[in-house]
Design an enzyme around this catalytic site. Structure first.
Site, PDB file in Angstrom:
ATOM      1  N   LYS C  76      54.826 -19.137 -20.693  1.00  0.00           N
ATOM      2  CA  LYS C  76      55.932 -19.279 -21.334  1.00  0.00           C
ATOM      3  C   LYS C  76      55.816 -19.695 -22.886  1.00  0.00           C
ATOM      4  O   LYS C  76      54.916 -20.747 -23.098  1.00  0.00           O
ATOM      5  CB  LYS C  76      57.032 -19.907 -20.867  1.00  0.00           C
ATOM      6  CG  LYS C  76      58.422 -19.998 -21.293  1.00  0.00           C
ATOM      7  CD  LYS C  76      59.238 -20.714 -20.667  1.00  0.00           C
ATOM      8  CE  LYS C  76      60.648 -20.882 -20.982  1.00  0.00           C
ATOM      9  NZ  LYS C  76      61.743 -21.796 -20.309  1.00  0.00           N
ATOM     10  N   SER C 151      65.670 -19.502 -18.913  1.00  0.00           N
ATOM     11  CA  SER C 151      65.248 -18.964 -19.931  1.00  0.00           C
ATOM     12  C   SER C 151      63.652 -18.597 -19.648  1.00  0.00           C
ATOM     13  O   SER C 151      63.115 -18.012 -20.810  1.00  0.00           O
ATOM     14  CB  SER C 151      65.305 -20.070 -21.263  1.00  0.00           C
ATOM     15  OG  SER C 151      64.430 -21.004 -20.780  1.00  0.00           O
ATOM     16  N   SER C 175      65.817 -23.060 -15.734  1.00  0.00           N
ATOM     17  CA  SER C 175      65.096 -22.261 -16.407  1.00  0.00           C
ATOM     18  C   SER C 175      63.929 -21.460 -15.745  1.00  0.00           C
ATOM     19  O   SER C 175      63.633 -20.387 -16.186  1.00  0.00           O
ATOM     20  CB  SER C 175      64.520 -22.337 -17.863  1.00  0.00           C
ATOM     21  OG  SER C 175      65.771 -22.457 -18.674  1.00  0.00           O
TER      22      SER C 175
END
Ligand SMILES: [Mg+2]
Ligand SMILES: [Zn+2]
Lengths: 475, 94, 477
Positions: C76, C151, C175
């Site tokens: 990420k 996210s 997330s």
């Protein structure tokens, strides 16, 4: 300063823990002095995204020592807070510091420092990180840009906050000198290093709003800045202008304070507990252990000096006012000789000379024991005190590590030479010799003439005795 | 909290150092009021005798030894958009 | 072509039956083919990945291969990778090349994992749909009209589509679990403190953890085993190194609590049905199931958002354009104006909004009513969980109240978007481990089941996950 001004002065003193090898929250070397800009930096102290602080173990020990030296109450548990404000020298745009509200607990509070002019209460002491250093092209006001060096960012500071107990600018200076000596005695902060001790001053007059003066870098500057600020505020009050809460910057080049920012309200720092650091417990055992290892502090040392070396309180006070001075004194006096003489040389003559000539004790290159040897010679009458002192001053002036005597510089101590000199002086000043028979003051004149003729080398006591005997014999 | 006025929004933006367009100010004052109003749900709980959970784990006394380590200053300095020599350049202060 | 799991790849590379370089090239082929429509990656690091793979080949000859030898991993883009651009999907960090590796990344590299790229997210992790990326929205590989969740949407989408064997995500309020549920993969949010946060670009420090996203429970457990452990760079890290890959698949005597609050009003019937079906199957295998009340959970969302926004307002203050990142070039005459312009152009609207709300919640006069209150409520939530775990081994419920929503469906109404985190945020507030595993689907969109355990009981939690996976079968394309 008259009391009816309602003068209130409080200080916030920032002391770098120069004893530490690394910064407060990262492993960068903490000694940035003499380094090129932005060389002592890492991802943590420049606030790179994703980095986290980890507390330097030794910083806690140093702060506890300060707390003990200032008679503070030490917290059983302390934690860190974020003080949020933006500024170009602040890499994360918040400072990791300590706080005494919202569940916060600084390392210590409620201490005191005794000064000649009274007791100064210490409100709290806290550990925090130093910001980076800004420099300008010209002055802060005229410079079109500012230059940031983060070498200093993250260096461990102990902030010492006083109550508004300081009575005058001079008193502020006295307090700071005492504080510096204390910190030097416990060995955590070397106050002789530029910027190692800095202070902000809060001043209010006539019960008016508090004005904060920042960027005061030396103790002499404190007195100057406060004097300027008091005069400025008085003038403002006379023209009936209301003072708003304000932060001002001490411009030490032009020696004036300038507005940095006017606060509409109490600044909103949005303090909250630093989530990346955990609470620190300070056990009684830990404190007791440090207390056991605490070195002698200036007040204790002063009392010991008076007792051990039989010198006056005043001289002892001046000596311990600066650790190095007291060290030189003691170092010189391993054999306990000539303590009075050496004490007054150091406390009055040498210190006086250094202050006048803007030099420091570090400019004394000779060994303390050589200085003691010189004092011993004076005591043994091998040298006059005047000669000895001028030799010492000359050595400091020229940065010499040994004392140099002029060829004819040795003290005149034999009776025959003195007698010869006295004869010469008497022949040259018959009127004075006559007067001296009835007026003892004339003897002083003759002494003066004799010292002049011998370039000060004649042994004082012997010369006076010889003159007195000669006059008595002649009458 | 009655709502969030444009004045409030401007003050917060000043504190947070964010320049806002008039449109953003308008939208924010409305959306922030809605959200803050939702947060008021917490007023229903009595928390008088409850301590805040500032740290979720009971970890204490974490330290680092005072041992210096030289890092990678040039790699860091390289990232600054404006420099003058080895200084990071910023606009004027006062 | 059959998708290989990460543990199979690592085993093959170690034995020499698979070439690390070939496997990495295979994944890049898939990225080239599919990422144009999925848009999971912000940066693809092909050159350094091939280089890393070659070094692994070299090491094989010296028999020094780690547990993730040759395994392609997507990271990420809010986790720092030295030398590879790391943006947080924000304009303010465009072009930012971290001078260091996050601890989790360093540990992965030491185990032989190959970093193939950086994945998309909601800017700074602030969102639940990956639509709030400053660059582009990622799409749900199961249905391109739907969001992948957020996210960590890029990471979950990449794993679901087979563009990466495994991925790292971060979980502040769901997330990792939200996009795992929406994309039909396994996601684990570890106990707060188990995985180092050093190098995780902070959104909300007291809530977030780095964790694995994988196509099956073994891969997730393997990845977690490689990143867990104490890190001297993170004062809040306390985890031990443990091997989570030893399973004993059995539901006998397992005590499962099912909090009613996790099946609230907004929960789709398909979701609650699928979750209950899975729980009943475990009951059939000998588990004891009981419905319970976790009253304080109803306040979790407000508490969570206040804390997250407050911490964010401070964490994101450092982005002023001076030391790194975006700097406005219009020649601001004083520092304050420059900072304000940098942040105006650098942050997206959602980020600005959260900074503003966090600034408000911490400011003088409001601190007690918001930040302090939220932290007190958080304590009540922690206590509620502690009470529950005295009786139960794990708690279960839906990960998300709904299946993946349509792109653009919730971007105009911030509160509606926030509400969708209602089932994930309690675990972050309590700091407990939580996992999402696929338990069915509705209209082709996956449904995630959430398993929560007491702190540092990841082993127990993953064991249950593996048991369920064995019963339900791996949901794979
Ligand atoms: Mg301070
Ligand atoms: Zn550093």
């Amino acid at each position: 300063m008259k009391d009816d001004l309602g003068l209130k002065i409080g200080l916030e003193v920032h002391c770098q823990l120069t004893v530490l090898k690394t910064k407060l929250f990262c492993s960068c070397p903490s000694n940035y002095r003499g380094e090129d800009p932005n060389t002592n930096i890492c991802e943590v102290c420049t606030g790179m995204p994703g980095t986290l602080p980890v507390l330097n173990e030794k910083a806690v020990e140093a702060a506890v020592k300060i707390a003990l030296a200032l008679d503070c109450k030490i917290s059983e548990s302390m934690n860190f807070f974020r003080k949020n404000y933006f500024y170009p020298d602040l890499p994360k745009n918040f400072q990791i510091t300590q706080y005494d509200k919202a569940g916060g607990s600084p390392i210590a509070k409620e201490g005191l420092v005794e000064t000649i002019a009274g007791i100064i209460r210490i409100r709290r002491i806290q550990l925090e990180e130093d910001p980076g250093k800004l420099s300008y092209e010209g002055t802060i006001v005229s410079s079109p840009i500012s230059l940031v060096d983060y070498n200093r960012a993250g260096v461990a500071l102990v902030e010492i906050v006083t109550e508004p107990d300081l009575k005058s600018p001079k008193h502020a200076r006295e307090f700071l000198q005492k504080l510096r000596s204390i910190l030097e005695h416990i060995g955590v902060c070397d106050g002789s290093l530029e910027g190692a001790m800095r202070c902000d001053a809060n001043v209010s007059l006539f019960g008016g709003k508090r004005v904060e003066v920042k960027n005061i870098s030396s103790f002499k500057e404190v007195e100057r800045a406060l004097n300027f600020e008091i005069t400025r505020q008085k003038t403002m009050a006379n023209v009936a202008k209301a003072e708003g809460m304000e932060t001002r910057h001490w411009d030490d080049v032009r020696r004036v304070t300038v507005t940095l920012r006017v606060k509409e309200a109490e600044e909103d720092y949005r303090y909250f507990p630093e989530p990346d650091l955990v609470p620190i417990t300070i056990s009684k055992e830990y404190v007791a252990d440090i207390r056991k290892r605490m070195p002698e502090l200036p007040d204790g040392r002063k009392a010991r000096f008076v007792k051990q070396y039989v010198i006056s309180e005043e001289i002892a006070g001046v000596l311990v006012g600066e650790k190095l001075l007291a060290d030189i004194f003691e170092e010189s006096l391993r054999t306990r000789m000539a303590s009075n003489l050496l004490g007054s040389w150091l406390a009055i003559d040498i210190l006086g000379y250094l202050n006048r000539s803007e030099k420091t004790l570090a400019d004394m290159k000779f060994k303390p024991k050589d200085l003691a040897e010189l004092a011993r010679k004076v005591e043994k009458k091998e040298l006059t005190e005047n000669t000895a002192k001028s030799v010492v001053i000359k050595a400091i002036e020229q940065g010499k590590s040994t004392f140099e005597f002029a060829k004819e510089g040795a003290a005149i101590t034999d009776e025959k030479s003195i007698m010869d000199a006295v004869k010469e002086v008497f022949e040259a000043n018959p009127k004075a010799v006559e007067d001296a028979k009835s007026d003892p003051k004339a003897i002083n004149f003759l002494m003066g003439q004799l010292m002049k003729a011998t370039k000060g080398r004649a042994d004082h006591e012997l010369a006076r005795k010889t003159i007195e005997q000669a006059i008595t014999a002649g009458s | 909290m009655k709502g969030i006025s444009r004045e409030d929004v401007r003050h917060l933006a000043w504190l947070a150092k964010i320049e806002l367009s008039a449109q953003e100010e308008e939208t924010l004052s409305k959306q922030m009021a809605d959200i803050l109003n939702y947060f008021k749900i917490l007023d229903k709980i009595d928390t008088k005798s409850i301590e805040p959970a500032y740290h979720v784990r009971e970890v204490k006394n974490v330290f680092r030894p005072d041992e210096p380590r030289k890092a990678n200053p040039d790699e860091i300095l390289k990232l600054a958009p404006a420099k003058k020599g080895r200084y990071v350049k910023a606009p004027k202060i006062v | 072509m059959k998708m290989q799991s990460a543990w199979e790849i690592a085993e093959g590379v170690r034995k020499g039956s698979i070439s690390a370089v070939e496997i990495v090239e295979e994944f890049f082929e898939r990225i080239e083919k599919h990422d144009k429509e999925i848009r999971a990656f912000i940066t693809v690091s092909k050159d350094s990945a091939i280089q890393q793979a070659k070094e692994i080949e070299k090491k094989r000859r010296e028999k020094k291969l780690g547990r993730l030898a040759g395994v392609p991993i997507a990271v990420k883009d809010n986790i720092c990778t030295r030398g590879i651009e790391t943006t947080c999907a924000s304009k303010i960090l465009k072009g930012y090349i971290p001078p260091y590796d996050a601890t989790a990344v360093r540990m992965l590299k030491e185990e032989g994992a190959v970093i193939i790229g950086k994945t998309n997210l909601d800017e700074f992790g602030m969102g639940s749909s990956t639509e709030f990326s400053a660059f582009f929205a990622t799409k749900n590989p199961r249905n391109l009209n739907h969001v992948p969740g957020g996210s960590s949407g890029g990471s979950a989408a990449a794993v679901a589509k087979g563009l990466s064997a495994v991925a790292l995500g971060t979980d502040t309020g769901g997330s990792i679990r939200c996009p795992s549920a929406f994309c039909g993969v396994v996601g684990v949010k570890p106990t707060y403190g188990l995985v180092s946060r050093y190098g995780l670009i902070a959104y909300a420090n007291t809530l977030e953890q780095i964790g694995p996203i994988a196509n099956n429970v073994i891969d997730a457990a393997l990845l977690l085993s490689c990143i867990a452990g104490h890190d001297p760079h993170d004062s809040t890290s306390i985890g031990e190194n443990k091997d989570y890959t030893k399973f004993n698949s059995s539901a006998k005597k397992l005590k499962i609590g099912v909090p009613r609050q996790y099946f609230g009003e907004g929960t789709q019937k398909a979701v609650s049905d699928a979750v209950w079906r899975a729980i009943k199957k475990l009951e059939g295998e000998g588990a004891e199931v009981e419905e319970i009340d976790l009253k304080s959970v109803g306040y979790a969302l407000a508490s969570y958002y206040i804390i997250a926004m407050s911490e964010a307002s401070s964490n994101l203050a450092r982005y002023d354009g001076l030391r790194y990142g975006f700097q406005d070039s219009s020649g601001a005459r004083d520092w304050s104006t420059l900072f304000s312009k940098d942040r105006k152009a650098g942050f997206g609207f959602e980020v600005k909004k959260r900074i503003m709300l966090g600034t408000f919640a911490l400011s003088a006069g409001y601190f007690d009513a918001y930040y302090l209150k939220a932290q007190k409520v958080r304590n009540l939530i922690i206590q509620d969980f502690q009470r529950a775990f005295k009786k139960f081994d794990v708690l279960m419920g839906p990960t998300m109240p709904t299946t993946a929503f349509k792109l653009g469906e919730k971007t105009v109404d911030p509160l509606a978007m926030y509400m969708s985190d209602c089932d994930t945020v309690p675990a972050n507030l309590a700091g407990i481990p939580a996992a999402s595993i696929p338990c069915g689907s509705s209209n082709g969109l996956p449904i995630g089941l959430q398993i929560m355990a007491t702190p540092f009981e990841e082993g127990k939690m993953l064991n249950v996950a593996k048991t369920l996976e064995d019963i339900l079968g791996v949901y794979a394309e």
